[in-house]
Structure formats: C-alpha cells, structure tokens
Motif scaffolding. Sequence first.
Motif, PDB file in Angstrom:
ATOM      1  N   SER A  21      28.841 -24.102  26.393  1.00  0.00           N
ATOM      2  CA  SER A  21      28.197 -22.965  27.036  1.00  0.00           C
ATOM      3  C   SER A  21      28.902 -21.644  26.751  1.00  0.00           C
ATOM      4  CB  SER A  21      28.123 -23.184  28.544  1.00  0.00           C
ATOM      5  OG  SER A  21      29.423 -23.349  29.072  1.00  0.00           O
ATOM      6  N   ASP A  22      30.191 -21.670  26.456  1.00  0.00           N
ATOM      7  CA  ASP A  22      30.936 -20.437  26.257  1.00  0.00           C
ATOM      8  C   ASP A  22      32.012 -20.652  25.207  1.00  0.00           C
ATOM      9  OD1 ASP A  22      31.527 -17.747  26.783  1.00  0.00           O
ATOM     10  OD2 ASP A  22      33.136 -18.303  28.144  1.00  0.00           O
ATOM     11  N   VAL A  23      32.166 -19.695  24.311  1.00  0.00           N
ATOM     12  CA  VAL A  23      33.176 -19.757  23.258  1.00  0.00           C
ATOM     13  C   VAL A  23      33.814 -18.381  23.145  1.00  0.00           C
ATOM     14  CG1 VAL A  23      33.582 -20.136  20.802  1.00  0.00           C
ATOM     15  CG2 VAL A  23      31.890 -21.521  21.995  1.00  0.00           C
ATOM     16  N   THR A  24      35.137 -18.354  23.007  1.00  0.00           N
ATOM     17  CA  THR A  24      35.860 -17.101  22.790  1.00  0.00           C
ATOM     18  C   THR A  24      36.567 -17.160  21.441  1.00  0.00           C
ATOM     19  OG1 THR A  24      37.946 -17.844  23.757  1.00  0.00           O
ATOM     20  CG2 THR A  24      36.301 -16.905  25.273  1.00  0.00           C
ATOM     21  N   GLN A  25      36.990 -16.002  20.955  1.00  0.00           N
ATOM     22  CA  GLN A  25      37.729 -15.973  19.687  1.00  0.00           C
ATOM     23  C   GLN A  25      39.024 -16.766  19.825  1.00  0.00           C
ATOM     24  OE1 GLN A  25      38.402 -12.096  17.984  1.00  0.00           O
ATOM     25  NE2 GLN A  25      39.138 -12.964  16.077  1.00  0.00           N
ATOM     26  N   GLY A  80      29.191 -16.108  16.980  1.00  0.00           N
ATOM     27  CA  GLY A  80      28.280 -15.605  17.993  1.00  0.00           C
ATOM     28  C   GLY A  80      27.288 -16.675  18.390  1.00  0.00           C
ATOM     29  N   HIS A  81      26.405 -16.304  19.286  1.00  0.00           N
ATOM     30  CA  HIS A  81      25.406 -17.221  19.810  1.00  0.00           C
ATOM     31  C   HIS A  81      24.080 -16.916  19.135  1.00  0.00           C
ATOM     32  CE1 HIS A  81      23.182 -19.345  23.089  1.00  0.00           C
ATOM     33  NE2 HIS A  81      24.231 -20.126  22.940  1.00  0.00           N
ATOM     34  N   TYR A  82      23.475 -17.918  18.531  1.00  0.00           N
ATOM     35  CA  TYR A  82      22.208 -17.752  17.838  1.00  0.00           C
ATOM     36  C   TYR A  82      21.243 -18.791  18.385  1.00  0.00           C
ATOM     37  CZ  TYR A  82      18.768 -17.540  14.102  1.00  0.00           C
ATOM     38  OH  TYR A  82      17.607 -17.404  13.394  1.00  0.00           O
ATOM     39  N   THR A  83      20.149 -18.379  18.940  1.00  0.00           N
ATOM     40  CA  THR A  83      19.221 -19.218  19.696  1.00  0.00           C
ATOM     41  C   THR A  83      20.046 -20.023  20.705  1.00  0.00           C
ATOM     42  OG1 THR A  83      19.079 -20.999  18.048  1.00  0.00           O
ATOM     43  CG2 THR A  83      17.451 -19.243  17.897  1.00  0.00           C
ATOM     44  N   LYS A  84      20.117 -21.329  20.572  1.00  0.00           N
ATOM     45  CA  LYS A  84      20.913 -22.093  21.551  1.00  0.00           C
ATOM     46  C   LYS A  84      22.228 -22.608  20.970  1.00  0.00           C
ATOM     47  CE  LYS A  84      18.772 -26.593  20.859  1.00  0.00           C
ATOM     48  NZ  LYS A  84      18.256 -27.747  21.547  1.00  0.00           N
ATOM     49  N   ASP A  85      22.556 -22.221  19.747  1.00  0.00           N
ATOM     50  CA  ASP A  85      23.771 -22.709  19.087  1.00  0.00           C
ATOM     51  C   ASP A  85      24.837 -21.626  18.993  1.00  0.00           C
ATOM     52  OD1 ASP A  85      22.673 -25.288  18.366  1.00  0.00           O
ATOM     53  OD2 ASP A  85      21.508 -24.240  16.824  1.00  0.00           O
ATOM     54  N   THR A  99      27.544 -21.369   7.082  1.00  0.00           N
ATOM     55  CA  THR A  99      27.400 -21.311   8.530  1.00  0.00           C
ATOM     56  C   THR A  99      27.835 -22.640   9.117  1.00  0.00           C
ATOM     57  OG1 THR A  99      25.580 -19.737   8.394  1.00  0.00           O
ATOM     58  CG2 THR A  99      25.809 -20.955  10.452  1.00  0.00           C
ATOM     59  N   LEU A 100      28.734 -22.588  10.094  1.00  0.00           N
ATOM     60  CA  LEU A 100      29.232 -23.754  10.805  1.00  0.00           C
ATOM     61  C   LEU A 100      28.793 -23.640  12.253  1.00  0.00           C
ATOM     62  CD1 LEU A 100      32.884 -23.623   9.415  1.00  0.00           C
ATOM     63  CD2 LEU A 100      30.951 -24.915   8.488  1.00  0.00           C
ATOM     64  N   PHE A 101      28.839 -24.748  12.970  1.00  0.00           N
ATOM     65  CA  PHE A 101      28.409 -24.774  14.357  1.00  0.00           C
ATOM     66  C   PHE A 101      29.566 -25.185  15.256  1.00  0.00           C
ATOM     67  CE2 PHE A 101      24.839 -25.382  11.603  1.00  0.00           C
ATOM     68  CZ  PHE A 101      23.893 -24.523  12.115  1.00  0.00           C
ATOM     69  N   ILE A 102      29.507 -24.779  16.518  1.00  0.00           N
ATOM     70  CA  ILE A 102      30.544 -25.111  17.498  1.00  0.00           C
ATOM     71  C   ILE A 102      29.919 -26.011  18.555  1.00  0.00           C
ATOM     72  CG2 ILE A 102      32.225 -24.188  19.130  1.00  0.00           C
ATOM     73  CD1 ILE A 102      31.812 -21.448  17.570  1.00  0.00           C
ATOM     74  N   ALA A 103      30.597 -27.096  18.868  1.00  0.00           N
ATOM     75  CA  ALA A 103      30.100 -28.044  19.863  1.00  0.00           C
ATOM     76  C   ALA A 103      31.286 -28.644  20.592  1.00  0.00           C
ATOM     77  CB  ALA A 103      29.274 -29.136  19.186  1.00  0.00           C
ATOM     78  N   SER A 104      31.034 -29.664  21.379  1.00  0.00           N
ATOM     79  CA  SER A 104      32.068 -30.367  22.120  1.00  0.00           C
ATOM     80  C   SER A 104      31.959 -31.863  21.834  1.00  0.00           C
ATOM     81  CB  SER A 104      31.890 -30.101  23.617  1.00  0.00           C
ATOM     82  OG  SER A 104      32.820 -30.832  24.367  1.00  0.00           O
ATOM     83  N   ALA A 105      33.119 -32.501  21.652  1.00  0.00           N
ATOM     84  CA  ALA A 105      33.183 -33.956  21.488  1.00  0.00           C
ATOM     85  C   ALA A 105      34.293 -34.452  22.405  1.00  0.00           C
ATOM     86  CB  ALA A 105      33.478 -34.337  20.046  1.00  0.00           C
ATOM     87  N   ASP A 106      33.954 -35.304  23.336  1.00  0.00           N
ATOM     88  CA  ASP A 106      34.925 -35.827  24.301  1.00  0.00           C
ATOM     89  C   ASP A 106      35.669 -34.696  25.020  1.00  0.00           C
ATOM     90  OD1 ASP A 106      34.264 -38.472  23.594  1.00  0.00           O
ATOM     91  OD2 ASP A 106      35.649 -38.372  21.890  1.00  0.00           O
ATOM     92  N   GLY A 107      34.950 -33.625  25.373  1.00  0.00           N
ATOM     93  CA  GLY A 107      35.527 -32.519  26.126  1.00  0.00           C
ATOM     94  C   GLY A 107      36.344 -31.543  25.300  1.00  0.00           C
ATOM     95  N   GLU A 108      36.416 -31.735  23.993  1.00  0.00           N
ATOM     96  CA  GLU A 108      37.194 -30.871  23.102  1.00  0.00           C
ATOM     97  C   GLU A 108      36.240 -30.107  22.187  1.00  0.00           C
ATOM     98  OE1 GLU A 108      40.466 -31.483  19.497  1.00  0.00           O
ATOM     99  OE2 GLU A 108      39.543 -33.224  20.408  1.00  0.00           O
ATOM    100  N   LYS A 109      36.455 -28.785  22.037  1.00  0.00           N
ATOM    101  CA  LYS A 109      35.617 -28.012  21.129  1.00  0.00           C
ATOM    102  C   LYS A 109      35.871 -28.479  19.697  1.00  0.00           C
ATOM    103  CE  LYS A 109      34.753 -23.832  23.742  1.00  0.00           C
ATOM    104  NZ  LYS A 109      35.440 -24.010  25.006  1.00  0.00           N
ATOM    105  N   VAL A 110      34.805 -28.580  18.924  1.00  0.00           N
ATOM    106  CA  VAL A 110      34.887 -28.940  17.513  1.00  0.00           C
ATOM    107  C   VAL A 110      34.013 -27.978  16.721  1.00  0.00           C
ATOM    108  CG1 VAL A 110      35.361 -31.396  17.950  1.00  0.00           C
ATOM    109  CG2 VAL A 110      32.992 -30.622  17.671  1.00  0.00           C
TER     110      VAL A 110
END
Length: 132
Positions: A21-25, A80-85, A99-110
């Motif tokens: 839901s939220d990502v910072t530099q 940045g945030h683009y649509t829902k990614d 272009t790469l994507f940011i997500a979470s796996a087992d509570g860790e950002k990947v």
Amino acid sequence: MLMFVVATSACGTSSHLDEVSDVTQADLVGTWRGADESLLILKGGERFEARSLKTSYTAGAGVHVESKEVVSGTGKWAFGHYTKDWVINLWFESSGSATLFIASADGEKVIWAWVGDGDSFILKKRGAQARI
C-alpha cells in the motif's frame, strides 16, 4: 515526484506476491539480489547499477544485453504509483529502459518483473551495498 511510465500495468501482482500500500525511497535504496547472481543497486540521487537483471526491457544503445531478457548497466531510476501497482522505472545511461514492480512476499518488500511467458523474477533487499 515526477515519473514517466514506459510500460503498461502488470495487471496485478504475480500470484505468489501481495500488493503493497505504501512505498518510500528509503524502502528502495540499497542492494537487491535475485537468482543467478542478479544484482540491482538503487542509490540515493536516483542512480542505479544493475548486473544480470532479468526483465523485459526496451533496448537501446548503451544497454548491455547479456541474453534474452537479461540486461546490465547503469543509469537513473524513479518510482511511483501507476494504476494499482508501485513501479520502478530504470533509464539506462545512453538509452533503453525497463520497468520493475514492487510487491510483498512473506511481509517483506520485493522488486519483481515479468519475464518469459508470464514468469516472475524476484529481487530481495540485502544489507550493505555491494559494488559491481
């Protein structure tokens, strides 16, 4: 923050990854490692270094293409945030981009990318910065 998106939305995360839901530099700056000695170093000042990064990319002069969907090089990055990614855009020194994507796996950002026929390639953050 200004961001230019050079790829379409990933249409949601890979099936084994969760949205964030939220990502910072600060979440992103550091060394990220993946399979087969892949390495992505996101630096402050929006610079990056990549080695054996597996991702679909837009080829251009200055991008060292090791093999299909594997690229190395240096350049600038932004997120940045683009649509829902949440996305990271890499612009290589002379030209070419990914272009790469940011997500979470087992509570860790990947950081992850689509490669091949819908497979995902995942990078996980590691401690101290490595040098390429």
